[in-house]
Design an enzyme around this catalytic site. Structure first.
Site, PDB file in Angstrom:
ATOM      1  N   GLY A 104      19.780 -22.752  -0.120  1.00  0.00           N
ATOM      2  CA  GLY A 104      18.861 -22.118   0.495  1.00  0.00           C
ATOM      3  C   GLY A 104      19.015 -20.601   0.383  1.00  0.00           C
ATOM      4  O   GLY A 104      20.178 -20.064   0.068  1.00  0.00           O
ATOM      5  N   LYS A 123      30.161 -26.865 -10.123  1.00  0.00           N
ATOM      6  CA  LYS A 123      30.792 -26.749  -8.966  1.00  0.00           C
ATOM      7  C   LYS A 123      32.277 -27.299  -9.160  1.00  0.00           C
ATOM      8  O   LYS A 123      33.083 -26.696  -8.814  1.00  0.00           O
ATOM      9  CB  LYS A 123      30.242 -26.967  -7.741  1.00  0.00           C
ATOM     10  CG  LYS A 123      28.798 -26.395  -7.784  1.00  0.00           C
ATOM     11  CD  LYS A 123      27.852 -26.858  -6.535  1.00  0.00           C
ATOM     12  CE  LYS A 123      26.525 -25.953  -6.375  1.00  0.00           C
ATOM     13  NZ  LYS A 123      25.566 -26.671  -5.388  1.00  0.00           N
ATOM     14  N   THR A 158      14.961 -17.515  -5.627  1.00  0.00           N
ATOM     15  CA  THR A 158      15.308 -17.780  -4.194  1.00  0.00           C
ATOM     16  C   THR A 158      16.460 -17.089  -3.717  1.00  0.00           C
ATOM     17  O   THR A 158      16.536 -16.405  -2.761  1.00  0.00           O
ATOM     18  CB  THR A 158      15.637 -19.563  -4.146  1.00  0.00           C
ATOM     19  OG1 THR A 158      14.694 -20.027  -4.777  1.00  0.00           O
ATOM     20  CG2 THR A 158      15.814 -19.748  -2.669  1.00  0.00           C
ATOM     21  N   GLY A 198      27.263 -23.100  -1.466  1.00  0.00           N
ATOM     22  CA  GLY A 198      26.476 -22.095  -0.921  1.00  0.00           C
ATOM     23  C   GLY A 198      27.349 -21.003   0.062  1.00  0.00           C
ATOM     24  O   GLY A 198      28.309 -20.158  -0.210  1.00  0.00           O
TER      25      GLY A 198
HETATM   26  N1  HSE Z   1      20.379 -26.644  -6.192  1.00  0.00           N
HETATM   27  C1  HSE Z   1      21.650 -26.159  -5.396  1.00  0.00           C
HETATM   28  C2  HSE Z   1      21.895 -27.391  -4.585  1.00  0.00           C
HETATM   29  C3  HSE Z   1      21.707 -24.991  -4.920  1.00  0.00           C
HETATM   30  O1  HSE Z   1      20.878 -27.961  -4.170  1.00  0.00           O
HETATM   31  O2  HSE Z   1      23.270 -27.233  -3.726  1.00  0.00           O
HETATM   32  C4  HSE Z   1      22.730 -24.332  -4.543  1.00  0.00           C
HETATM   33  O3  HSE Z   1      23.759 -24.226  -5.424  1.00  0.00           O
END
Ligand code: HSE
Length: 394
Positions: free
Chosen positions: A294, A196, A13, A125
């Site tokens: 995304g 994170k 992705t 993100g």
């Molecule tokens: N799987 C992660 C989320 C993707 O849903 O935040 C982005 O780090």
């Protein structure tokens, strides 16, 4: 004139998102020379000659001066990122699991080989949290960081709360839209948020915390009675990660669902968006908001790491390099809602104060205060329990 010749690992992705974003960006002179993937024979939408299944085609190519690592597997990512830095190549990585478990070594490798490792794309993100923590919040005023760091679980909770969707259907949608990890347990059980949070803790406070020593609980046990409880109290449930100072020398952190009241900024963070509230001594609170998952939003964050590297940007780890960064403690108390169906499960929780109790044939709940160290000590038992846990306030 500097030119970036990129070797890309992974074309899932985010890798495909980056490819699209890079094709439409003229900011830097950067070109993807090779893409390393597991299955070379899989049909791809881009030029077949770019692909290789051999990591050495990138790592040992002297022309490639930037490695971008966007794969799923944390062990493979570790070998790739380390191997690239040992060969004098700078790296952009999106692998939060790998980073969270190897932060200290990653800092050392950058120093030893005089290269940069950038990973803003690994957390939240498209929101530039890490670089802001490094540059703007490069002092000791910051007191806490609280946020929704996982897009998939937030998407699922939004669909359940706003549209009355089922958990299973909403999770399937999050997967179809490319938000969820290949193992969605990571998202819904709070591991993605935890990794994170560990990365953000380093940049917010200079402290490296072992993810295995942090309490995380997710949303996979959420039941209609928990949703009903939240609705009756005018609250929304969201998966929240928090790190905050307990005093000048100590911090505490955890990941848990939270029963949010409408006055909070993150109450209004919906779908796959993430939101981070930063509190500081003299500026009260600030709020960062943006798409947390995304292909294109995360691809944009990777592009930003690439352009930062193009301009020779590096994390300086100023707070980590302070003589005494705060250390992590777990003796603080958290106010929680604990829903349980079996009194044997309830007995494992050591409440120091109870504010509210409800009992029925179907389920029971308690609202009260628990020391975080109690939750940590039973962390291994909790996955087997039929309970739901959420903080009532931070
Ligand atoms: N799987 C992660 C989320 C993707 O849903 O935040 C982005 O780090």
């Amino acid at each position: 004139m500097k030119k970036l010749t990129i070797g890309l690992f992974g074309f899932g992705t985010v890798g495909q998102g980056l490819y699209t974003v890079l094709q439409n960006s003229k900011t830097v002179d950067a070109q993807i020379k090779r893409i390393c993937i597991k299955n070379k024979d899989k049909k791809r939408s881009v030029d077949a000659h770019l692909f290789t299944a051999n990591a050495a085609d990138i790592l040992d190519d002297p022309e490639i001066n930037l490695v971008v690592e966007l794969i799923d597997n944390a062990n493979d990512a570790y070998a790739i990122v380390k191997g690239a830095m040992q060969r004098g190549k700078s790296v952009v990585s999106g692998n939060k699991t790998m980073l969270a478990f190897h932060l200290q070594e990653m800092i050392e490798l950058q120093q030893r080989h005089n290269v940069a490792l950038l990973y803003d794309a690994s957390a939240c993100g498209s929101i530039p949290v890490i670089r802001n923590l490094e540059e703007y919040y490069d002092n000791d005023l910051l007191t806490s960081l609280t946020g929704i760091l996982n897009g998939s679980s937030n998407y699922i909770l939004t669909k359940i709360f706003q549209e009355g969707d089922t958990y299973t259907h909403a999770l399937k949608e999050a997967q179809d839209l490319g938000f969820a990890e290949s193992n969605p347990t990571f998202d819904v059980d709070g591991f993605d948020s935890l990794y994170k949070l560990v990365i953000l803790t380093l940049h917010a406070f200079g402290t490296i915390v072992n993810p295995n020593e942090v309490f995380n609980f997710g949303i996979s046990n959420l039941q209609p009675c928990d949703i009903q409880f939240a609705r009756e109290k005018g609250r929304r449930i969201k998966l929240v990660a928090r790190v905050g100072k307990v005093n000048n020398d100590t911090i505490t952190l955890y990941v848990m669902p939270r029963m949010l009241t409408p006055d909070l900024y993150i109450y209004g963070v919906e779908d796959e968006y993430n939101g981070v509230v930063i509190r500081g001594k003299y500026y009260d609170k600030q709020f960062m908001f943006g798409k947390g998952a995304g292909a294109l939003p995360t691809g944009s964050a990777v592009l930003s790491d690439i352009t930062a590297q193009f301009h020779d940007y590096r994390y300086e780890y100023k707070k980590y390099n302070e003589p005494t960064p705060p250390h992590y403690v777990t003796n603080n108390e958290v106010e929680v809602y604990l829903r349980y169906n079996n009194s044997k499960d309830f007995e494992q929780f050591v409440f120091t104060e109870i504010f509210e109790k409800y009992s029925s044939k179907e389920y029971s709940y308690v609202i009260g205060k628990i020391p975080l160290c109690n939750l940590l000590s039973i962390k291994h038992l909790i996955p087997k329990m039929d309970i739901f846990l959420a903080t009532m306030r931070s």
